[in-house]
Design a protein around this motif. Structure first.
Motif, PDB file in Angstrom:
ATOM      1  N   PHE A   1       4.302 -10.339   7.178  1.00 56.91           N
ATOM      2  CA  PHE A   1       4.986  -9.102   6.806  1.00 56.91           C
ATOM      3  C   PHE A   1       4.004  -7.988   6.467  1.00 56.91           C
ATOM      4  CE2 PHE A   1       8.044 -12.389   6.270  1.00 56.91           C
ATOM      5  CZ  PHE A   1       9.286 -11.814   6.486  1.00 56.91           C
ATOM      6  N   ALA A   2       4.317  -6.786   6.941  1.00 58.98           N
ATOM      7  CA  ALA A   2       3.648  -5.549   6.552  1.00 58.98           C
ATOM      8  C   ALA A   2       4.682  -4.449   6.703  1.00 58.98           C
ATOM      9  CB  ALA A   2       2.434  -5.271   7.425  1.00 58.98           C
ATOM     10  N   ILE A   3       4.452  -3.315   6.048  1.00 52.90           N
ATOM     11  CA  ILE A   3       5.350  -2.169   6.162  1.00 52.90           C
ATOM     12  C   ILE A   3       4.516  -0.901   6.316  1.00 52.90           C
ATOM     13  CG2 ILE A   3       7.099  -0.733   5.026  1.00 52.90           C
ATOM     14  CD1 ILE A   3       8.080  -3.243   3.559  1.00 52.90           C
ATOM     15  N   CYS A   4       4.682  -0.208   7.418  1.00 52.31           N
ATOM     16  CA  CYS A   4       4.168   1.135   7.661  1.00 52.31           C
ATOM     17  C   CYS A   4       2.689   1.295   7.277  1.00 52.31           C
ATOM     18  CB  CYS A   4       5.045   2.149   6.946  1.00 52.31           C
ATOM     19  SG  CYS A   4       4.913   3.842   7.591  1.00 52.31           S
ATOM     20  N   TYR A   5       2.384   1.979   6.168  1.00 60.20           N
ATOM     21  CA  TYR A   5       1.018   2.288   5.763  1.00 60.20           C
ATOM     22  C   TYR A   5       0.157   1.036   5.639  1.00 60.20           C
ATOM     23  CZ  TYR A   5      -2.565   4.990   3.157  1.00 60.20           C
ATOM     24  OH  TYR A   5      -3.716   5.607   2.732  1.00 60.20           O
ATOM     25  N   ASP A   6       0.777  -0.125   5.413  1.00 61.92           N
ATOM     26  CA  ASP A   6       0.038  -1.397   5.376  1.00 61.92           C
ATOM     27  C   ASP A   6      -0.786  -1.614   6.638  1.00 61.92           C
ATOM     28  OD1 ASP A   6       0.957  -2.315   2.856  1.00 61.92           O
ATOM     29  OD2 ASP A   6       2.657  -3.392   3.735  1.00 61.92           O
TER      30      ASP A   6
ATOM     31  N   GLY B   1       3.971  -3.514  -4.125  1.00 62.35           N
ATOM     32  CA  GLY B   1       4.007  -4.966  -4.204  1.00 62.35           C
ATOM     33  C   GLY B   1       2.618  -5.522  -4.456  1.00 62.35           C
ATOM     34  N   ALA B   2       2.568  -6.771  -4.848  1.00 59.32           N
ATOM     35  CA  ALA B   2       1.292  -7.415  -5.144  1.00 59.32           C
ATOM     36  C   ALA B   2       1.129  -8.737  -4.395  1.00 59.32           C
ATOM     37  CB  ALA B   2       1.163  -7.659  -6.646  1.00 59.32           C
ATOM     38  N   THR B   3       2.117  -9.098  -3.584  1.00 65.62           N
ATOM     39  CA  THR B   3       2.101 -10.400  -2.915  1.00 65.62           C
ATOM     40  C   THR B   3       2.329 -10.236  -1.419  1.00 65.62           C
ATOM     41  OG1 THR B   3       3.015 -11.469  -4.888  1.00 65.62           O
ATOM     42  CG2 THR B   3       3.171 -12.687  -2.814  1.00 65.62           C
TER      43      THR B   3
ATOM     44  N   ARG C   1      -2.804   0.169   8.073  1.00 61.27           N
ATOM     45  CA  ARG C   1      -4.161   0.713   7.965  1.00 61.27           C
ATOM     46  C   ARG C   1      -5.088  -0.160   7.124  1.00 61.27           C
ATOM     47  NH1 ARG C   1      -4.549   5.950   9.895  1.00 61.27           N
ATOM     48  NH2 ARG C   1      -2.577   7.040  10.226  1.00 61.27           N
ATOM     49  N   PHE C   2      -4.610  -1.320   6.711  1.00 61.15           N
ATOM     50  CA  PHE C   2      -5.398  -2.220   5.868  1.00 61.15           C
ATOM     51  C   PHE C   2      -5.535  -3.561   6.589  1.00 61.15           C
ATOM     52  CE2 PHE C   2      -3.535   1.057   3.351  1.00 61.15           C
ATOM     53  CZ  PHE C   2      -4.552   1.426   2.472  1.00 61.15           C
ATOM     54  N   PRO C   3      -6.560  -3.672   7.451  1.00 62.02           N
ATOM     55  CA  PRO C   3      -6.667  -4.842   8.329  1.00 62.02           C
ATOM     56  C   PRO C   3      -6.823  -6.160   7.593  1.00 62.02           C
ATOM     57  CG  PRO C   3      -8.635  -3.457   8.472  1.00 62.02           C
ATOM     58  CD  PRO C   3      -7.613  -2.673   7.719  1.00 62.02           C
ATOM     59  N   GLU C   4      -7.317  -6.107   6.351  1.00 66.92           N
ATOM     60  CA  GLU C   4      -7.482  -7.361   5.611  1.00 66.92           C
ATOM     61  C   GLU C   4      -6.147  -8.050   5.354  1.00 66.92           C
ATOM     62  OE1 GLU C   4      -7.572  -3.902   2.613  1.00 66.92           O
ATOM     63  OE2 GLU C   4      -8.335  -4.331   4.631  1.00 66.92           O
ATOM     64  N   LEU C   5      -5.065  -7.282   5.218  1.00 67.67           N
ATOM     65  CA  LEU C   5      -3.740  -7.874   5.029  1.00 67.67           C
ATOM     66  C   LEU C   5      -3.346  -8.693   6.245  1.00 67.67           C
ATOM     67  CD1 LEU C   5      -1.048  -8.115   3.445  1.00 67.67           C
ATOM     68  CD2 LEU C   5      -0.332  -5.984   4.555  1.00 67.67           C
ATOM     69  N   PHE C   6      -3.626  -8.163   7.420  1.00 66.14           N
ATOM     70  CA  PHE C   6      -3.308  -8.860   8.667  1.00 66.14           C
ATOM     71  C   PHE C   6      -4.245 -10.045   8.874  1.00 66.14           C
ATOM     72  CE2 PHE C   6      -1.306  -4.870   8.939  1.00 66.14           C
ATOM     73  CZ  PHE C   6      -0.319  -4.924   9.899  1.00 66.14           C
ATOM     74  N   ARG C   7      -5.519  -9.851   8.572  1.00 67.79           N
ATOM     75  CA  ARG C   7      -6.496 -10.911   8.804  1.00 67.79           C
ATOM     76  C   ARG C   7      -6.186 -12.140   7.945  1.00 67.79           C
ATOM     77  NH1 ARG C   7     -11.334 -11.248  11.298  1.00 67.79           N
ATOM     78  NH2 ARG C   7     -10.070 -10.076  12.777  1.00 67.79           N
TER      79      ARG C   7
ATOM     80  N   HIS D   1       0.833  -1.204   0.000  1.00 68.48           N
ATOM     81  CA  HIS D   1       0.000   0.000   0.000  1.00 68.48           C
ATOM     82  C   HIS D   1       0.869   1.257   0.000  1.00 68.48           C
ATOM     83  CE1 HIS D   1      -2.591  -3.172   1.780  1.00 68.48           C
ATOM     84  NE2 HIS D   1      -3.460  -2.647   0.925  1.00 68.48           N
ATOM     85  N   MET D   2       0.631   2.118  -0.965  1.00 60.22           N
ATOM     86  CA  MET D   2       1.421   3.330  -1.138  1.00 60.22           C
ATOM     87  C   MET D   2       0.812   4.496  -0.353  1.00 60.22           C
ATOM     88  SD  MET D   2       4.000   2.547  -3.240  1.00 60.22           S
ATOM     89  CE  MET D   2       4.119   1.137  -2.092  1.00 60.22           C
ATOM     90  N   PHE D   3       1.671   5.237   0.319  1.00 62.51           N
ATOM     91  CA  PHE D   3       1.259   6.377   1.144  1.00 62.51           C
ATOM     92  C   PHE D   3       1.097   7.607   0.236  1.00 62.51           C
ATOM     93  CE2 PHE D   3       2.365   9.589   4.597  1.00 62.51           C
ATOM     94  CZ  PHE D   3       1.196   9.401   5.312  1.00 62.51           C
TER      95      PHE D   3
END
Length: 285
Positions: free
Chosen positions: A152-157, A137-139, A159-165, A116-118
């Motif tokens: 893995f997540a980086i910074c602005y990621d 990134g796409a993966t 704010r996107f809970p679906e990535l963590f879920r 996710h781009m800031f």
């Protein structure tokens, strides 16, 4: 399974060589305190707002100074070293905001490109357009390590809970969130977001951050944190300056938290039904 984790807080400048020296010094300190997993912040290699200045120090992955130094350190110290991210030249006009995980033998285990781009305009006049320089990134990536499953997540990621879920459902027990949060957004949301991601997914969150006033004029929030699956802050750094946070991570606490609040198991698919009220262009259903 218990392991000792470290989050390294830095204030990276524009010179990758100086940043590599700082990284090495702090990683050695973390290893000397018994950490077997050590994480550095987003943009460990360089924080540089000027595009021409950034491009002048960019290298591809094979020739990047931070990548080479991290691999060497991991092998020398016998640790899992996670470079939160560093800018990597993709040699097509774009840059990757790429994280790297190296094993105790110095070999690269995997990498992850920030998804996710800031791209935001803040009310204090700051404007950021990561997508103008970086290719998203796409993966999503998760790795099964001897001490647990790391996502893995980086910074602005964050704010996107679906990535963590999705990673939690796939078995992630620890999520990494290296960051370079701005001071304004950090003051408002940093701790809340990290604790929320830990609580709602029943996992540990390790977040090494950039901190303080940088050479290029940017100011980052600091407050590197390690949070447990119940949302308790196990360790936290200050707003400025270098720091090495250490915490004992007992991954069995993940199963305990998920048993107490089994929301991952209780989740259900649903359909969103949008009703148009009378007076809003339609007739109430």
């Amino acid at each position: 399974m218990t392991f000792r984790a470290a989050a390294v807080q830095m204030c990276s400048g524009v010179d990758p060589a100086r940043n590599a020296e700082t990284m090495a010094r702090l990683v050695r300190k973390a290893a000397s305190e018994g950490a077997s997993y050590i994480q550095t912040p987003e943009m460990t290699g360089a924080i540089q707002r000027d595009r021409a200045g950034l491009r002048s120090v960019l290298r591809d992955e094979a020739n990047d100074l931070i990548v080479r130094e991290a691999a060497r350190l991991a092998g020398e110290l016998g640790v899992y070293l996670h470079v939160g991210s560093t800018p990597i030249d993709l040699q097509d006009g774009k840059v990757a905001n790429r994280g790297f995980l190296f094993g105790p033998d110095g070999a690269k285990i995997c990498d992850y490109d920030k998804i996710h781009m800031f791209d935001v305009d803040l009310d204090n006049g700051e404007s950021w357009r990561e997508s103008a320089v970086y290719r998203p990134g796409a993966t999503a990536r998760m790795v099964d390590l001897p001490f647990g499953k790391l996502g893995f997540a980086i910074c602005y990621d964050v704010r996107f809970p679906e990535l963590f879920r999705q990673q939690a459902v796939a078995g992630a027990e620890v999520m990494s969130v290296p960051a370079a949060f701005t001071r304004q957004t950090g003051e408002a949301h940093w701790e809340i977001l990290l604790r929320a991601r830990a609580i709602e997914n029943g996992l540990f969150v390790i977040a090494a951050a950039q901190a303080g006033q940088h050479e290029d004029g940017r100011e980052t929030f600091g407050h590197s944190m390690i949070v447990d699956p119940w949302g308790r802050v196990l360790a936290q750094a200050g707003p400025t300056g270098e720091a090495v946070l250490i915490a004992e991570i007992d991954v069995t606490a993940v199963n305990g938290a998920r048993a107490r609040i089994p929301n991952l198991r209780n989740a259900r698919d649903f359909v969103l039904d949008q009703v148009v009220a009378a007076g809003k262009g339609g007739v109430a259903a």
